[in-house]
Design a protein around this motif. Sequence first.
Motif, PDB file in Angstrom:
ATOM      1  N   PHE A  35       0.836  -1.206   0.000  1.00 17.31           N
ATOM      2  CA  PHE A  35       0.000   0.000   0.000  1.00 17.31           C
ATOM      3  C   PHE A  35       0.872   1.259   0.000  1.00 17.31           C
ATOM      4  CE2 PHE A  35      -3.767  -2.353   2.197  1.00 17.31           C
ATOM      5  CZ  PHE A  35      -4.045  -2.997   1.005  1.00 17.31           C
ATOM      6  N   ASN A  56      -8.225  -9.372  -3.357  1.00 19.72           N
ATOM      7  CA  ASN A  56      -8.194  -8.535  -2.157  1.00 19.72           C
ATOM      8  C   ASN A  56      -8.761  -7.168  -2.519  1.00 19.72           C
ATOM      9  OD1 ASN A  56      -7.296  -6.551  -0.273  1.00 19.72           O
ATOM     10  ND2 ASN A  56      -5.779  -7.999   0.486  1.00 19.72           N
ATOM     11  N   TYR A  57      -9.912  -6.846  -1.929  1.00 19.34           N
ATOM     12  CA  TYR A  57     -10.618  -5.611  -2.302  1.00 19.34           C
ATOM     13  C   TYR A  57      -9.718  -4.379  -2.162  1.00 19.34           C
ATOM     14  CZ  TYR A  57     -13.820  -1.734  -2.320  1.00 19.34           C
ATOM     15  OH  TYR A  57     -14.422  -0.545  -2.628  1.00 19.34           O
ATOM     16  N   SER A  58      -9.082  -4.242  -1.007  1.00 16.64           N
ATOM     17  CA  SER A  58      -8.308  -3.021  -0.768  1.00 16.64           C
ATOM     18  C   SER A  58      -7.099  -2.926  -1.686  1.00 16.64           C
ATOM     19  CB  SER A  58      -7.877  -2.934   0.697  1.00 16.64           C
ATOM     20  OG  SER A  58      -8.981  -2.557   1.471  1.00 16.64           O
ATOM     21  N   GLU A  91      -8.479  -1.799  -4.939  1.00 14.38           N
ATOM     22  CA  GLU A  91      -8.935  -0.406  -4.854  1.00 14.38           C
ATOM     23  C   GLU A  91      -7.757   0.565  -4.817  1.00 14.38           C
ATOM     24  OE1 GLU A  91      -9.600   3.191  -2.783  1.00 14.38           O
ATOM     25  OE2 GLU A  91      -9.035   1.519  -1.516  1.00 14.38           O
ATOM     26  N   LYS A  92      -6.721   0.197  -4.078  1.00 15.24           N
ATOM     27  CA  LYS A  92      -5.569   1.096  -3.971  1.00 15.24           C
ATOM     28  C   LYS A  92      -4.743   1.086  -5.265  1.00 15.24           C
ATOM     29  CE  LYS A  92      -5.672   1.262   0.985  1.00 15.24           C
ATOM     30  NZ  LYS A  92      -6.526   2.475   0.951  1.00 15.24           N
ATOM     31  N   HIS A 129      -6.432   3.509  -7.448  1.00 13.70           N
ATOM     32  CA  HIS A 129      -6.125   4.874  -7.024  1.00 13.70           C
ATOM     33  C   HIS A 129      -4.680   5.271  -7.282  1.00 13.70           C
ATOM     34  CE1 HIS A 129      -9.874   6.452  -5.402  1.00 13.70           C
ATOM     35  NE2 HIS A 129     -10.175   5.175  -5.307  1.00 13.70           N
ATOM     36  N   GLY A 169     -18.512   0.014  -7.525  1.00  6.94           N
ATOM     37  CA  GLY A 169     -17.712   1.144  -7.052  1.00  6.94           C
ATOM     38  C   GLY A 169     -16.370   1.243  -7.752  1.00  6.94           C
ATOM     39  N   ARG A 170     -15.691   0.118  -7.886  1.00  2.34           N
ATOM     40  CA  ARG A 170     -14.375   0.143  -8.535  1.00  2.34           C
ATOM     41  C   ARG A 170     -14.508   0.410 -10.042  1.00  2.34           C
ATOM     42  NH1 ARG A 170     -11.706  -5.203  -6.232  1.00  2.34           N
ATOM     43  NH2 ARG A 170     -13.890  -5.796  -6.036  1.00  2.34           N
ATOM     44  N   ARG A 193     -14.861   4.104 -10.581  1.00  4.59           N
ATOM     45  CA  ARG A 193     -13.618   4.879 -10.466  1.00  4.59           C
ATOM     46  C   ARG A 193     -12.763   4.727 -11.724  1.00  4.59           C
ATOM     47  NH1 ARG A 193     -11.472   9.105 -10.236  1.00  4.59           N
ATOM     48  NH2 ARG A 193      -9.224   9.045 -10.084  1.00  4.59           N
TER      49      ARG A 193
END
Lengths: 448, 366
Positions: free
Chosen positions: B220, B248-250, B253-254, B257, B283-284, B287
């Motif tokens: 991260f 892994n969702y996070s 997502e990261k 981003h 949601g993803r 983005r």
Amino acid sequence: MLTRIGVLSLGMAMPGLSQGEILKKPYKIRFRTMETDILVVGGGTAGAIAAIQAGRAGQKVTLLECQSQLGGTTTTAGVAFPGIFHAWGKQVISGIGWEIVQEAVALNGDTLPDFSMPHGRQHWRHQIRLNGQLYSMLLEQKCIDAGVEIRYYETPTQITFRNDHWLVETVGKGIHVQIRCRQIIDCSGNAIAASIAGFDLIREKETQPGTLMFTLEGYDMEKLDLNLIRSAYNDAVSRGELVRSEFRGDIVALLKTKGDNIQHIKGADSTTSESHTQANIMGRTSLYKHLKFLKKLPGCENIRIADMRTEVGVRETYRIDGLYRVTREDYVTGRVFKDAVSYSYYPIDLHTEHGVTPRHLAEGVVATVPLRSLIPKNSKNFIVAGRCLSSDRLANSALRVQASCMGMGQAAAAATILANQQNISPGEVDMDDLRKLLEQHGGIVPKS
Amino acid sequence: MTKSLVFFLVAVLYWSMGQKTPQDPIRYFRKQTINRPIAGVKARTVSLEEEMPNDSLFQHLSADGVPVYYTREVKTAVCFDNKCRQLVITLFWNPTGRYLGFELPENEFLSKKDHDPFTDKEYQRLNELLADPDLPLGKITFNELVLTSTPLKGELDGVSGATSENLLQYVIEGAAYTTYKLYTILYGPTQQLVRDWTMQCWGKEFMLEVIRSNNLYDVFWGLENVKGKLKEYPRLQEQVLDMIRSENYSLSEKAIHALEPKDLENITVQLKLLESLNGLDFGRKKRILELFGETSQLFPETVEQFNSRISDMEIPLKVLILEIFKEHEVVDGTTLHTVNGLAHSGNPYISRKAKEYLAWSGNKKE
């Protein structure tokens, strides 16, 4: 002569008007009628989402909000910390609420927490810190985009069902409106519309306390003599100058949190102007007294209020007597109902005068919300969303939180959309149709 | 030899196994991100804590100049209840700022109240506690730690977190202040100095190792710090694009981003992102689509894909694609045909949005 007297008397009654000024006629309440498909009562956490959902499905939607902005507890009451959208590494609540939360986070230059790490006993690690004002603006913009007619400062006074339609009388500043609609979604949080419409409500003898959100500044926590402060506080409580339960008997926690979700106002009730006025006065009086007390203590001489929300946030008032009442047992075992419309994930979180001790869900457990819990017994064309759903007190203490309310708001709207399209009541909609509609709009529906 | 003597000797042996004797060098370590031999050390003077003025932070480098880890030699007095003990310990940080471990000089050991040495179990526990970046210890002041010896009523909710009773589980019993002191040094300003110093040695090979690490904290951190640089480093970019499809969702997502609109100025990236939409949630996906709206160019292949997939998209994403078309002034025949279809949708909201696009495209042509 008489004419001359008449002119003279009129001239005497008229105030002297300068150029550009006009004389205002005496204040008169304007009456108007209007027609809509779906009326959403309350533009808070659940209501704004419900209205957007209904608008995006092409319904004509009117949204009543008695305050001046959307978002409710997230914005007006200042608990801009929604959660929880993810459970056990997976997203469980998405859709419109998540879309706007995500946008608010991105627009504010913030980042989302790491949802892959279990939160342990600190469930707030998976909650999302928002800029409340920004979130409120986004809700408003999304409502406008979806064609929702927002009516601020209005509240219903009379609701009757006639010829398969609801007739809703509302009052607002200078206006009295009669709205004819096919469906009502009650997202007032207090089930006010359900009550006016004549459906039974349930309330605990003693409800959870409310909280005024504020921010203190002007002191250095590291330099305070906390033992002295605690001792002075206990003395002030003994003398009756301060009420112990208002800050959970913990003056150090008040200083540490700087006012973030720490106050407890006993009996805070937002159901009527009078009770809400009382709650607000109690919240502000409590803060005022504690501020004056702290100011006399070494290291706190410069303590001041940096920010304070406009009203006390209320945790619990009335719940509907629904077709099904979600129990604590349902919640903690993660019962997946056949008519489950959304998930809910939060600890059992009952605030009492002694504080709060969250009871976390066991690993892998995620609760669900059945459609029946949103529908008052003996009702037609009527549904609720948000904390007033039919549930026992402990289940409600977890279901009431913002992410769960957002999920419910979207689901309730989806049910009314289908009901409208098929000329049935929300409780009669086909679950596959409901799932399909919600998924088309980004929602997550539990699989039974 | 009597039975009781044997028992005594076994007990002594057992006790000694459970204790680190003062002669043993004591070192506890987590997994490093960079595993290379140390070839050089650089030092910077730091004055971060009142009791340790002009201290040094050491950067330990590999032969190719990659930071392997950082250290500080902590020498401070631990005073509690008017009793003081000397704390001498070397703390280690990973180049990403993560806690890496601690080492005691020869003949030194950590002690508790009444100078009782830590047991093995306590050292292990300390190592675990120090590795958790989210302990409430990082959010309390010393006077709160002192105060919290008196239990409080109830528990706080929301961000406020811990109470006295809770705090006990985050410290070594009898060595609360030692735990607190080490934790606050590890997660205090030194951590940011470490990260800043690492960023001054930024290299694509190093960042690639970081984002390929098994430790999510490192990954991260790496994703945050490759943002804005991916266009220049295709291998890093490829790695990030692959991560978007992670389960892994996070992580996914990261990784999204970590992308900036300028990273999409490349047909391969645009197509790979479109491909990744398949397995993602609403949601993803949203983005990613927003990035298409913000980038400077939409390739014809991308427009083609949008046209063929728009009907399967969620309704808010359909509307978003219409906005992307407007943003990039897409008015080709296929697109007009697709949008014309949407204008006849049974959903008046979609129909209105499609008509708005058609009206805009009509004006555009005029």
